[in-house]
Design an enzyme around this catalytic site. Structure first.
Site, PDB file in Angstrom:
ATOM      1  N   ASP A   1     -13.364 -14.585  -6.049  1.00  0.00           N
ATOM      2  CA  ASP A   1     -13.547 -13.269  -5.120  1.00  0.00           C
ATOM      3  C   ASP A   1     -12.011 -12.983  -4.535  1.00  0.00           C
ATOM      4  OD1 ASP A   1     -14.279 -11.047  -3.400  1.00  0.00           O
ATOM      5  OD2 ASP A   1     -15.759 -12.198  -2.012  1.00  0.00           O
TER       6      ASP A   1
ATOM      7  N   TYR B   1     -11.928   6.218  -0.126  1.00  0.00           N
ATOM      8  CA  TYR B   1     -11.708   5.159  -1.296  1.00  0.00           C
ATOM      9  C   TYR B   1     -10.296   6.433  -1.654  1.00  0.00           C
ATOM     10  CZ  TYR B   1     -11.466   4.396  -6.394  1.00  0.00           C
ATOM     11  OH  TYR B   1     -10.808   4.357  -7.481  1.00  0.00           O
TER      12      TYR B   1
ATOM     13  N   THR C   1     -17.230   4.034 -16.085  1.00  0.00           N
ATOM     14  CA  THR C   1     -17.717   2.670 -16.729  1.00  0.00           C
ATOM     15  C   THR C   1     -18.999   2.178 -15.487  1.00  0.00           C
ATOM     16  OG1 THR C   1     -16.317   2.353 -14.915  1.00  0.00           O
ATOM     17  CG2 THR C   1     -15.317   2.189 -17.014  1.00  0.00           C
TER      18      THR C   1
END
Length: 430
Positions: A239, A337, A374
């Protein structure tokens, strides 16, 4: 592999030669070698990189040359019995500074026919011939004559007659990729999407790839599917939002007997949440910062440190950016984002400046795709039906398109840095 190809170690050269043999249906052996220890005795002022091992090497076709032309017994029959001097060869020598090996001459012409069947059926002799049960000259000639595609003058013919040269079509590897064959690449976020596609492409082209993600099962499945490819894929759980796990990842790579270092890193791990600037959830902002920025930068820092420790001076760093890092859309849900991707744009130039300060040949490239088909949107929306409806509205980019962009930048000549690639689907409006 072409004239001018350079290798930082003998191991990298051997890996490239192995791939070259497979691609061109030729068996090569080392001859006329001079070690760097021998070269140092002749020129004590010259400093060599110990990893290159040799100052000069010639790789010659096993169907001719010294192994088949001698007055010895066993595997090397008498010259009156066999003469098969195949001119096919590759000459390698150390660069002027003694730090790398470079291909300086290639003669890609055989004096015998070459077919895949003959290549596959040939039994390569072991390197230590003294410990091998060697067939005599007669048995060797007979075994060679049984290979229908292999011909050479034998007793009763004119051994002085020059061999008839036949040009062979050489299947070359992707231009610029030969110097990366056998080297190590780390791909983050390799369990799905762009990272998955990049890892697959690099393995196919001959690299040793380490794929990491929080979920490694998809990477392990891909590794099993790619077992017969030129390269290899190793799956490691990590991670990247947790610094301790990132450091453990690089320690594992460093200690791995088949890896040991990093030459390329592709930072493809990333995520998005619908979290507007004026009403978003702080935990979602922090999640995007931890993965998109801190995770990416931590991996890049550790990769550069490992490159320096292992003497890698010609690596490549990839940052997966976005078109959202170059323009702001009137969509409040992706403003935060997009802000993280604007920071990637700044980080790319900042990393380039610091690499120049270190006077290294390592390059940095950002890849900035727009919408890619995706599972990224399914996770962002937390609604697969909504994501599918959006992705069906036009023909968007595929993960393979982004992987191709990575390969394009990677295979550019060493003096060329492809700084950023902006790409969007032809049908995309924004």
């Amino acid at each position: 592999m072409d004239i001018g190809s350079e290798f930082w170690s003998f191991a990298e050269l051997e890996a490239a030669i192995s791939t070259f043999q497979e691609q061109n249906l030729v068996h090569l052996y080392r001859r006329d070698t001079r070690t760097i220890e021998s070269a140092k005795k002749r020129s004590k002022t010259r400093d060599f990189n110990e990893r290159i091992v040799y100052q000069s090497i010639k790789y010659a076709c096993v169907y001719g040359g010294k192994p088949f032309v001698s007055h010895g017994k066993g595997f090397r029959p008498n010259t009156k019995t066999v003469r098969a001097d195949c001119p096919y060869s590759i000459k390698v020598r150390a660069t002027e500074d003694g730090q790398k090996l470079t291909v300086w001459e290639m003669s890609l012409i055989h004096n015998h026919e070459v077919t895949e069947a003959a290549y596959r059926s040939y039994n390569v002799p072991v390197k230590n011939k003294r410990k091998q049960e060697k067939p005599g000259a007669d048995e060797f000639v007979e075994s060679m004559q049984q290979m229908e595609t292999f011909t050479f003058p034998i007793e009763g013919s004119n051994p002085e007659a020059p061999p008839k040269k036949m040009k062979v079509t050489v299947k070359k590897p992707r231009p610029g990729m030969d110097r990366w064959v056998g080297r190590v690449a780390l791909v983050t976020g390799a369990s799905s999407g762009i990272g998955h596609s990049v890892a697959k492409a690099l393995v196919t082209l001959g690299m040793k790839v380490v794929g990491c993600a929080r979920t490694v099962e998809p990477i392990q499945v891909l590794a099993r599917e790619m077992q017969n490819q030129q390269g290899s894929l190793t799956a490691i759980r990590c991670d990247i939002s947790k610094e301790a796990e990132v450091k453990n990842l690089f320690q594992t790579i460093c200690k791995h007997k088949k890896l040991g270092t990093i030459h390329v890193i592709v930072n493809s791990a990333g995520l998005a949440h619908e979290a507007p600037l004026l009403s978003g959830d702080t935990s979602q902002w922090r999640s995007m910062l931890d993965v998109n920025i801190l995770g990416t930068l931590t991996c890049t820092r550790e990769a550069v440190n490992l490159m320096e420790e292992q003497g890698v001076d010609d690596g490549h760093i990839f940052l997966l950016n976005s078109m959202s890092g170059h323009r702001v859309l009137a969509n409040k849900n992706i403003h935060f984002y997009g802000s993280t991707k604007y920071m990637i744009t700044a980080l790319t130039e900042g990393i380039r400046n610091e690499l120049r300060e270190k006077k290294t040949q390592t390059r940095v490239t950002a890849i900035s795709p727009a919408v890619v088909e995706t599972n990224f949107f399914g996770r962002m929306y937390n609604d697969t039906d909504r994501a599918q409806e959006f992705l069906s509205s036009a023909k968007f980019l595929e993960a393979k398109d982004v992987a191709d962009a990575v390969i394009y930048a990677l295979t550019a000549p060493p003096h060329v840095q492809v700084h950023d690639i902006l790409m969007r689907a032809t049908e995309q409006v924004s």
